[in-house]
Design a protein around this motif. Structure first.
Motif, PDB file in Angstrom:
ATOM      1  N   ALA A 247      20.845  33.946   0.388  1.00  0.00           N
ATOM      2  CA  ALA A 247      20.301  34.850   1.404  1.00  0.00           C
ATOM      3  C   ALA A 247      19.219  34.161   2.228  1.00  0.00           C
ATOM      4  O   ALA A 247      19.132  34.362   3.448  1.00  0.00           O
ATOM      5  CB  ALA A 247      19.755  36.116   0.749  1.00  0.00           C
ATOM      6  N   ARG A 248      18.365  33.363   1.565  1.00  0.00           N
ATOM      7  CA  ARG A 248      17.363  32.596   2.324  1.00  0.00           C
ATOM      8  C   ARG A 248      18.048  31.688   3.328  1.00  0.00           C
ATOM      9  O   ARG A 248      17.623  31.561   4.483  1.00  0.00           O
ATOM     10  CB  ARG A 248      16.526  31.747   1.373  1.00  0.00           C
ATOM     11  N   LEU A 249      19.117  31.036   2.871  1.00  0.00           N
ATOM     12  CA  LEU A 249      19.830  30.109   3.747  1.00  0.00           C
ATOM     13  C   LEU A 249      20.489  30.854   4.900  1.00  0.00           C
ATOM     14  O   LEU A 249      20.493  30.370   6.040  1.00  0.00           O
ATOM     15  CB  LEU A 249      20.863  29.328   2.933  1.00  0.00           C
ATOM     16  N   SER A 250      21.038  32.036   4.628  1.00  0.00           N
ATOM     17  CA  SER A 250      21.681  32.812   5.691  1.00  0.00           C
ATOM     18  C   SER A 250      20.687  33.215   6.766  1.00  0.00           C
ATOM     19  O   SER A 250      21.007  33.219   7.959  1.00  0.00           O
ATOM     20  CB  SER A 250      22.342  34.065   5.102  1.00  0.00           C
ATOM     21  N   HIS A 251      19.467  33.572   6.356  1.00  0.00           N
ATOM     22  CA  HIS A 251      18.422  33.846   7.346  1.00  0.00           C
ATOM     23  C   HIS A 251      18.223  32.630   8.248  1.00  0.00           C
ATOM     24  O   HIS A 251      18.095  32.760   9.472  1.00  0.00           O
ATOM     25  CB  HIS A 251      17.100  34.171   6.651  1.00  0.00           C
ATOM     26  N   CYS A 252      18.171  31.456   7.641  1.00  0.00           N
ATOM     27  CA  CYS A 252      17.990  30.230   8.432  1.00  0.00           C
ATOM     28  C   CYS A 252      19.125  30.055   9.433  1.00  0.00           C
ATOM     29  O   CYS A 252      18.898  29.666  10.589  1.00  0.00           O
ATOM     30  CB  CYS A 252      17.920  29.014   7.508  1.00  0.00           C
ATOM     31  N   MET A 253      20.348  30.339   8.993  1.00  0.00           N
ATOM     32  CA  MET A 253      21.512  30.195   9.872  1.00  0.00           C
ATOM     33  C   MET A 253      21.408  31.123  11.074  1.00  0.00           C
ATOM     34  O   MET A 253      21.557  30.701  12.231  1.00  0.00           O
ATOM     35  CB  MET A 253      22.793  30.513   9.096  1.00  0.00           C
ATOM     36  N   ARG A 254      21.174  32.407  10.788  1.00  0.00           N
ATOM     37  CA  ARG A 254      21.145  33.396  11.878  1.00  0.00           C
ATOM     38  C   ARG A 254      20.023  33.118  12.867  1.00  0.00           C
ATOM     39  O   ARG A 254      20.226  33.157  14.085  1.00  0.00           O
ATOM     40  CB  ARG A 254      20.976  34.803  11.288  1.00  0.00           C
ATOM     41  N   TRP A 255      18.815  32.851  12.344  1.00  0.00           N
ATOM     42  CA  TRP A 255      17.686  32.658  13.249  1.00  0.00           C
ATOM     43  C   TRP A 255      17.773  31.323  13.976  1.00  0.00           C
ATOM     44  O   TRP A 255      17.218  31.181  15.071  1.00  0.00           O
ATOM     45  CB  TRP A 255      16.365  32.800  12.503  1.00  0.00           C
ATOM     46  N   HIS A 256      18.486  30.355  13.422  1.00  0.00           N
ATOM     47  CA  HIS A 256      18.732  29.121  14.173  1.00  0.00           C
ATOM     48  C   HIS A 256      19.512  29.453  15.439  1.00  0.00           C
ATOM     49  O   HIS A 256      19.214  28.937  16.528  1.00  0.00           O
ATOM     50  CB  HIS A 256      19.496  28.113  13.313  1.00  0.00           C
ATOM     51  N   GLY A 257      20.514  30.326  15.309  1.00  0.00           N
ATOM     52  CA  GLY A 257      21.258  30.745  16.490  1.00  0.00           C
ATOM     53  C   GLY A 257      20.381  31.464  17.490  1.00  0.00           C
ATOM     54  O   GLY A 257      20.464  31.223  18.707  1.00  0.00           O
ATOM     55  N   GLY A 258      19.513  32.357  16.992  1.00  0.00           N
ATOM     56  CA  GLY A 258      18.646  33.104  17.895  1.00  0.00           C
ATOM     57  C   GLY A 258      17.687  32.229  18.659  1.00  0.00           C
ATOM     58  O   GLY A 258      17.493  32.392  19.880  1.00  0.00           O
ATOM     59  N   VAL A 259      17.072  31.285  17.967  1.00  0.00           N
ATOM     60  CA  VAL A 259      16.097  30.422  18.629  1.00  0.00           C
ATOM     61  C   VAL A 259      16.802  29.411  19.532  1.00  0.00           C
ATOM     62  O   VAL A 259      16.244  28.994  20.557  1.00  0.00           O
ATOM     63  CB  VAL A 259      15.192  29.741  17.574  1.00  0.00           C
ATOM     64  N   SER A 260      18.015  29.036  19.202  1.00  0.00           N
ATOM     65  CA  SER A 260      18.795  28.189  20.120  1.00  0.00           C
ATOM     66  C   SER A 260      19.002  28.906  21.449  1.00  0.00           C
ATOM     67  O   SER A 260      18.950  28.285  22.518  1.00  0.00           O
ATOM     68  CB  SER A 260      20.150  27.842  19.499  1.00  0.00           C
ATOM     69  N   ARG A 261      19.220  30.205  21.388  1.00  0.00           N
ATOM     70  CA  ARG A 261      19.353  30.976  22.634  1.00  0.00           C
ATOM     71  C   ARG A 261      18.028  31.011  23.382  1.00  0.00           C
ATOM     72  O   ARG A 261      17.993  30.905  24.619  1.00  0.00           O
ATOM     73  CB  ARG A 261      19.824  32.397  22.309  1.00  0.00           C
ATOM     74  N   ALA A 262      16.920  31.162  22.669  1.00  0.00           N
ATOM     75  CA  ALA A 262      15.617  31.129  23.334  1.00  0.00           C
ATOM     76  C   ALA A 262      15.418  29.787  24.041  1.00  0.00           C
ATOM     77  O   ALA A 262      14.878  29.743  25.162  1.00  0.00           O
ATOM     78  CB  ALA A 262      14.506  31.357  22.314  1.00  0.00           C
ATOM     79  N   GLN A 263      15.851  28.717  23.420  1.00  0.00           N
ATOM     80  CA  GLN A 263      15.767  27.390  24.053  1.00  0.00           C
ATOM     81  C   GLN A 263      16.626  27.345  25.315  1.00  0.00           C
ATOM     82  O   GLN A 263      16.211  26.780  26.331  1.00  0.00           O
ATOM     83  CB  GLN A 263      16.209  26.318  23.053  1.00  0.00           C
ATOM     84  N   GLU A 264      17.814  27.940  25.271  1.00  0.00           N
ATOM     85  CA  GLU A 264      18.658  27.992  26.470  1.00  0.00           C
ATOM     86  C   GLU A 264      17.931  28.707  27.610  1.00  0.00           C
ATOM     87  O   GLU A 264      17.945  28.248  28.761  1.00  0.00           O
ATOM     88  CB  GLU A 264      19.959  28.742  26.163  1.00  0.00           C
ATOM     89  N   ILE A 265      17.326  29.838  27.293  1.00  0.00           N
ATOM     90  CA  ILE A 265      16.656  30.645  28.321  1.00  0.00           C
ATOM     91  C   ILE A 265      15.450  29.900  28.883  1.00  0.00           C
ATOM     92  O   ILE A 265      15.234  29.873  30.114  1.00  0.00           O
ATOM     93  CB  ILE A 265      16.235  32.000  27.722  1.00  0.00           C
ATOM     94  N   ALA A 266      14.659  29.282  28.003  1.00  0.00           N
ATOM     95  CA  ALA A 266      13.479  28.539  28.462  1.00  0.00           C
ATOM     96  C   ALA A 266      13.889  27.328  29.293  1.00  0.00           C
ATOM     97  O   ALA A 266      13.226  26.992  30.289  1.00  0.00           O
ATOM     98  CB  ALA A 266      12.644  28.092  27.264  1.00  0.00           C
ATOM     99  N   THR A 267      14.987  26.682  28.918  1.00  0.00           N
ATOM    100  CA  THR A 267      15.461  25.521  29.676  1.00  0.00           C
ATOM    101  C   THR A 267      15.901  25.944  31.072  1.00  0.00           C
ATOM    102  O   THR A 267      15.577  25.287  32.076  1.00  0.00           O
ATOM    103  CB  THR A 267      16.625  24.851  28.926  1.00  0.00           C
ATOM    104  N   THR A 268      16.661  27.039  31.143  1.00  0.00           N
ATOM    105  CA  THR A 268      17.096  27.540  32.456  1.00  0.00           C
ATOM    106  C   THR A 268      15.890  27.868  33.336  1.00  0.00           C
ATOM    107  O   THR A 268      15.858  27.533  34.529  1.00  0.00           O
ATOM    108  CB  THR A 268      17.977  28.788  32.275  1.00  0.00           C
ATOM    109  N   TYR A 269      14.889  28.498  32.734  1.00  0.00           N
ATOM    110  CA  TYR A 269      13.670  28.845  33.474  1.00  0.00           C
ATOM    111  C   TYR A 269      12.983  27.585  33.994  1.00  0.00           C
ATOM    112  O   TYR A 269      12.609  27.510  35.178  1.00  0.00           O
ATOM    113  CB  TYR A 269      12.727  29.621  32.555  1.00  0.00           C
ATOM    114  N   ALA A 270      12.838  26.583  33.142  1.00  0.00           N
ATOM    115  CA  ALA A 270      12.127  25.356  33.525  1.00  0.00           C
ATOM    116  C   ALA A 270      12.899  24.547  34.561  1.00  0.00           C
ATOM    117  O   ALA A 270      12.299  23.756  35.312  1.00  0.00           O
ATOM    118  CB  ALA A 270      11.854  24.505  32.292  1.00  0.00           C
ATOM    119  N   CYS A 271      14.213  24.720  34.603  1.00  0.00           N
ATOM    120  CA  CYS A 271      15.030  23.978  35.567  1.00  0.00           C
ATOM    121  C   CYS A 271      15.191  24.715  36.901  1.00  0.00           C
ATOM    122  O   CYS A 271      15.814  24.185  37.827  1.00  0.00           O
ATOM    123  CB  CYS A 271      16.406  23.693  34.969  1.00  0.00           C
TER     124      CYS A 271
END
Length: 392
Positions: A247-271
């Motif tokens: 379950a700890r590992l699954s949290h890591c998996m899911r939130w990795h996806g979420g923060v990857s999306r935040a990186q996409e949004i921040a990158t688009t903003y910065a570009c």
């Protein structure tokens, strides 16, 4: 099935999940049925019906009831986390995902039909009743402090106590309750709602992605038939570990996806955004933050895959999951924080999910064991291994 075939299977499932989350789920992120205690039951049902039609409901459990390997699960759960609503929609969210895993490993055939099957079908939600109020001196990160008791009374167990921070208790139909008998910790399966399990209040917390929020619960003379004990009396801590490491590992998996999306949004903003005569990304102060995010995300991904391989190898993976939970939660916190900083005022507004991801990851550093507790546990292991080596 060969490793190559398994990976191909997971790649195909992950691609379907990602397309569903991006195309169907993300537009729901501004739905009025989202509140401070998560999406409403109506919204959960609507999203899961769409996932069922799309063939991506409970994608980590196969039609024959078998689970994907942990490495395959990582490939599927990460894209499910691209939206805070994604895991809820495709039925990979906590605590249900961990509870399904536990029941698949420990429950009897009859218990699986009654309690597990509705979870797998996405027809019910569940809650895991372990943590207790600090004011009562109850169990938090140290489950040995448990105050909730269970006493055998004829062919039933009678349970009394209070629980706190119980995710999803409000609206759940399946409960897994931990209590202590004379033998030690025990786990019980219960149908919800039950008048003996009373929600005192739903806490206002920093996170807001999980249906039902996090509740304080009173358990007053709950009577549970003996055949609804999960496993054996006194073995509850052992069964909890079967659940907690994956379950700890699954949290890591899911939130990795979420923060990857935040990186996409921040990158688009910065570009797109300019300042002082050039794009923000061309300023080293901004571009370097996005580069550091890329590094942290890759290192977190490698930690997830390493821990998944350990668990797939048959190890309980307690130390490995602790290391991964610490490393990934702290890395994702750095990424989320930088995304907010890159976007400035927009980053702290509700205009994108970046602000929510920051809040969710801040909570992730605490639940399933705070960073400091995992480090303490690892330090104990270091000492124990050192003393064992010296004695050899």
């Amino acid at each position: 099935m060969t490793i190559i075939a398994r990976e191909g299977r997971a790649v195909a499932i992950a691609a379907k999940v990602e397309a569903f989350v991006r195309d169907i789920v993300i537009p729901y992120e501004r739905d009025s049925r989202l509140g401070p205690h998560g999406p409403s039951e109506d919204l959960v049902g609507e999203l899961r019906e769409k996932a069922r039609v799309a063939g991506v409901l409970t994608p980590h459990i196969l039609d024959d009831g078998d689970h994907l390997t942990q490495r395959e699960t990582a490939m599927v759960l990460k894209p499910s986390g691209l939206s805070p609503l994604g895991p809820v929609a495709v039925n990979t969210a906590a605590p249900d995902e961990g509870n399904m895993y536990l029941l698949g490993k420990v429950a009897t055939a009859g218990q699986k039909r009654r309690f597990l099957d509705p979870l797998v079908r996405g027809e019910a939600r569940s809650a895991f009743f372990m943590t207790e109020p600090a004011a009562d001196g109850g169990a938090g990160s140290d489950p040995s402090m448990m105050q909730t008791t269970c006493v055998l009374d004829g062919n039933h167990w009678r349970i009394n106590g209070r629980k706190a921070f119980i995710t999803g208790a409000q609206g759940a139909r399946v409960g897994i309750v931990m209590a202590k008998s004379d033998d030690g910790a025990c786990l019980f399966l219960v149908d919800l709602p039950d008048p003996a399990i009373r929600i005192e209040r739903v806490l206002d917390t920093i996170d807001s992605s999980m249906p039902g929020g996090h509740a304080v619960v009173a358990i007053d003379n709950l009577r549970v038939p003996a055949d609804q004990m999960l496993g054996q009396s006194g073995e509850g801590f052992k069964y909890a570990q079967i659940r907690l490491s994956p379950a700890r590992l699954s949290h890591c998996m899911r939130w990795h996806g979420g923060v990857s999306r935040a990186q996409e949004i921040a990158t688009t903003y910065a570009c797109k955004r300019t300042g002082f005569g050039k794009l923000l990304i061309d300023h080293e102060g901004v571009g370097f933050m996005l580069a550091e995010n890329l590094i942290d995300l890759k290192q977190a991904e490698l930690m997830i895959d390493w821990c998944a391989d350990v668990l797939d190898g048959g190890s309980l993976g307690t130390a490995e999951s602790s290391m991964t939970k610490v490393a990934v939660s702290e890395a994702l916190m750095r990424v989320a924080d930088r995304c907010v900083q890159v976007m400035g005022g927009t980053g702290v507004s509700g205009d994108t999910i970046v602000e929510q991801m920051f809040r969710e990851i801040r909570a992730f550093r605490i639940y399933d064991g705070p960073t400091e507790v995992h480090k303490w546990s690892l330090a104990k292991k270091i000492k124990r291994d050192h003393l064992t080596a010296r004695a050899a």
